[in-house]
Design a protein around this motif. Structure first.
Motif, PDB file in Angstrom:
ATOM      1  N   ARG A   2      -3.655  -8.124   0.011  1.00 35.34           N
ATOM      2  CA  ARG A   2      -4.417  -7.373  -0.983  1.00 35.34           C
ATOM      3  C   ARG A   2      -4.499  -8.136  -2.303  1.00 35.34           C
ATOM      4  O   ARG A   2      -5.571  -8.208  -2.912  1.00 35.34           O
ATOM      5  CB  ARG A   2      -3.788  -6.000  -1.226  1.00 35.34           C
ATOM      6  N   ASP A   3      -3.399  -8.731  -2.723  1.00 39.20           N
ATOM      7  CA  ASP A   3      -3.409  -9.460  -3.986  1.00 39.20           C
ATOM      8  C   ASP A   3      -4.381 -10.641  -3.942  1.00 39.20           C
ATOM      9  O   ASP A   3      -5.087 -10.913  -4.914  1.00 39.20           O
ATOM     10  CB  ASP A   3      -2.003  -9.965  -4.324  1.00 39.20           C
ATOM     11  N   GLU A   4      -4.408 -11.345  -2.840  1.00 34.73           N
ATOM     12  CA  GLU A   4      -5.317 -12.484  -2.706  1.00 34.73           C
ATOM     13  C   GLU A   4      -6.772 -12.039  -2.749  1.00 34.73           C
ATOM     14  O   GLU A   4      -7.615 -12.653  -3.415  1.00 34.73           O
ATOM     15  CB  GLU A   4      -5.042 -13.231  -1.401  1.00 34.73           C
ATOM     16  N   VAL A   5      -7.071 -10.966  -2.038  1.00 38.31           N
ATOM     17  CA  VAL A   5      -8.450 -10.477  -1.977  1.00 38.31           C
ATOM     18  C   VAL A   5      -8.898  -9.936  -3.326  1.00 38.31           C
ATOM     19  O   VAL A   5     -10.002 -10.248  -3.802  1.00 38.31           O
ATOM     20  CB  VAL A   5      -8.589  -9.390  -0.890  1.00 38.31           C
ATOM     21  N   PHE A  23       0.839  -1.193   0.000  1.00 39.93           N
ATOM     22  CA  PHE A  23       0.000   0.000   0.000  1.00 39.93           C
ATOM     23  C   PHE A  23       0.877   1.247   0.000  1.00 39.93           C
ATOM     24  O   PHE A  23       1.819   1.353   0.781  1.00 39.93           O
ATOM     25  CB  PHE A  23      -0.915   0.024   1.228  1.00 39.93           C
ATOM     26  N   GLU A  24       0.517   2.187  -0.848  1.00 36.82           N
ATOM     27  CA  GLU A  24       1.287   3.423  -0.941  1.00 36.82           C
ATOM     28  C   GLU A  24       1.143   4.275   0.319  1.00 36.82           C
ATOM     29  O   GLU A  24       2.116   4.843   0.817  1.00 36.82           O
ATOM     30  CB  GLU A  24       0.826   4.218  -2.166  1.00 36.82           C
ATOM     31  N   ASP A  25      -0.097   4.363   0.817  1.00 37.84           N
ATOM     32  CA  ASP A  25      -0.366   5.156   2.012  1.00 37.84           C
ATOM     33  C   ASP A  25      -1.726   4.752   2.559  1.00 37.84           C
ATOM     34  O   ASP A  25      -2.348   3.798   2.078  1.00 37.84           O
ATOM     35  CB  ASP A  25      -0.314   6.660   1.697  1.00 37.84           C
ATOM     36  N   ASP A  37      -0.938  -2.390   8.284  1.00 32.81           N
ATOM     37  CA  ASP A  37      -0.238  -1.425   7.431  1.00 32.81           C
ATOM     38  C   ASP A  37      -0.756   0.001   7.598  1.00 32.81           C
ATOM     39  O   ASP A  37      -0.221   0.925   6.972  1.00 32.81           O
ATOM     40  CB  ASP A  37      -0.360  -1.837   5.967  1.00 32.81           C
ATOM     41  N   ILE A  38      -1.804   0.194   8.391  1.00 28.90           N
ATOM     42  CA  ILE A  38      -2.330   1.545   8.607  1.00 28.90           C
ATOM     43  C   ILE A  38      -1.305   2.376   9.380  1.00 28.90           C
ATOM     44  O   ILE A  38      -0.797   1.950  10.421  1.00 28.90           O
ATOM     45  CB  ILE A  38      -3.663   1.491   9.375  1.00 28.90           C
ATOM     46  N   GLU A  39      -1.000   3.544   8.867  1.00 30.68           N
ATOM     47  CA  GLU A  39       0.019   4.407   9.483  1.00 30.68           C
ATOM     48  C   GLU A  39      -0.576   5.311  10.565  1.00 30.68           C
ATOM     49  O   GLU A  39       0.056   5.540  11.585  1.00 30.68           O
ATOM     50  CB  GLU A  39       0.709   5.247   8.414  1.00 30.68           C
TER      51      GLU A  39
END
Length: 292
Positions: A221-224, A61-63, A178-180
């Motif tokens: 993410r790719d799997e989902v 994830f970019e952001d 991954d949430i910042e």
């Protein structure tokens, strides 16, 4: 709406019965989809010993806005699925389907609960859009979806619904680390727990355990997106090139084009070669043993 014939009803019944058997053994994500022209195929939620050594989920994830747009795409999918399914099938057909016994206390309230789930998904969409905009991000547009037979028949609808909810739960679990921004974690986990409650209720409607695993597996993410993309219609129909025949014949008269389904209930029919995690086929051409 697609009009079923005997073969379609038997195949759809077989798909539902196969879903029940897999859920009873804890293989919640392994059923192939009943949607025409799509296959809802995902990894089972139970981990193997080898997978335990690589339990971390890899994302890119970019952001935080990218994570929220990822969640928004899934909520678009779920909201549209419930909207189309409830509109197409209707209360009477759902409440009188073979999934819920006549003496079940769920029969009287199941439709209202399904409507509530639909409204939850719609509210999740609104919440995510608002949150993305508050971060000066641009919400992704809603894709076009095609759920095929899964929004035409009661048992196909209920079986697919529980799988979509399971995928949603695993998606939030996979993305949350991954949430910042710490401020985004509580609302993200709040949606995650509601999706889990949806999955539990839908499992009950399907007559299987609501909690098949001690620990549910998170999905990347790719799997989902590999699963979700099976329901996403890619772009629009291309315009016919010069000299080609589109909806008109070469002499300029309009061609008689209809969207009538083939005799088997759909152009692609029901997937007949779905493979489960134990190597057996899910829905076969001969499903008379599953039909009532």
């Amino acid at each position: 709406m697609v009009q079923p014939n005997d073969d379609t009803e038997q195949a759809e019944q077989g798909a539902f019965d196969n879903t029940r058997r897999q859920f009873m053994t804890g293989a919640a994500g392994a059923l192939g989809g009943v949607a025409a022209g799509s296959a809802f195929v995902g990894p089972a939620l139970g981990q193997t010993e080898e997978e335990d050594d690589e339990a971390s989920v890899e994302n890119d994830f970019e952001d935080d806005v990218a994570i929220l747009n990822y969640a928004l795409t899934l909520e678009y999918l779920e909201a549209k699925f419930y909207q189309e399914g409830l509109d197409n099938i209707g209360e009477e057909a759902l409440c009188n389907c073979r999934a819920v016994p006549e003496d079940s206390p769920l029969k009287e309230r199941m439709y209202d609960e399904l409507v509530t789930i639909k409204e939850h998904e719609e509210q999740h969409v609104e919440t995510l859009i608002s949150t993305i905009e508050s971060l000066d991000g641009e919400p992704v547009e809603e894709p076009a979806f095609d759920f095929g037979l899964a929004v035409e028949y009661p048992m196909a609808f209920l079986g697919t619904a529980v799988q979509l909810e399971d995928v949603g739960v695993s998606a939030y679990a996979g993305a949350a680390p991954d949430i910042e921004s710490a401020d985004l974690i509580p609302p993200a986990l709040g949606i995650h727990s509601v999706e889990a409650r949806h999955a539990a209720f839908l499992r009950t409607l399907n007559g299987v355990t609501s909690y098949p695993n001690v620990i549910d597996e998170a999905r990347s993410r790719d799997e989902v997106l590999a699963i979700a993309s099976e329901y996403i219609v890619e772009g629009e129909e291309p315009e016919p090139e010069e000299g080609e025949v589109g909806n008109e014949t070469e002499d300029g008269t309009e061609e008689n084009v209809t969207d009538e389904p083939a005799e088997n209930g759909s152009e692609a029919g029901v997937t007949n070669d779905t493979t489960t995690d134990n190597g057996t086929t899910g829905v076969e051409n001969d499903t008379t043993d599953n039909a009532s």
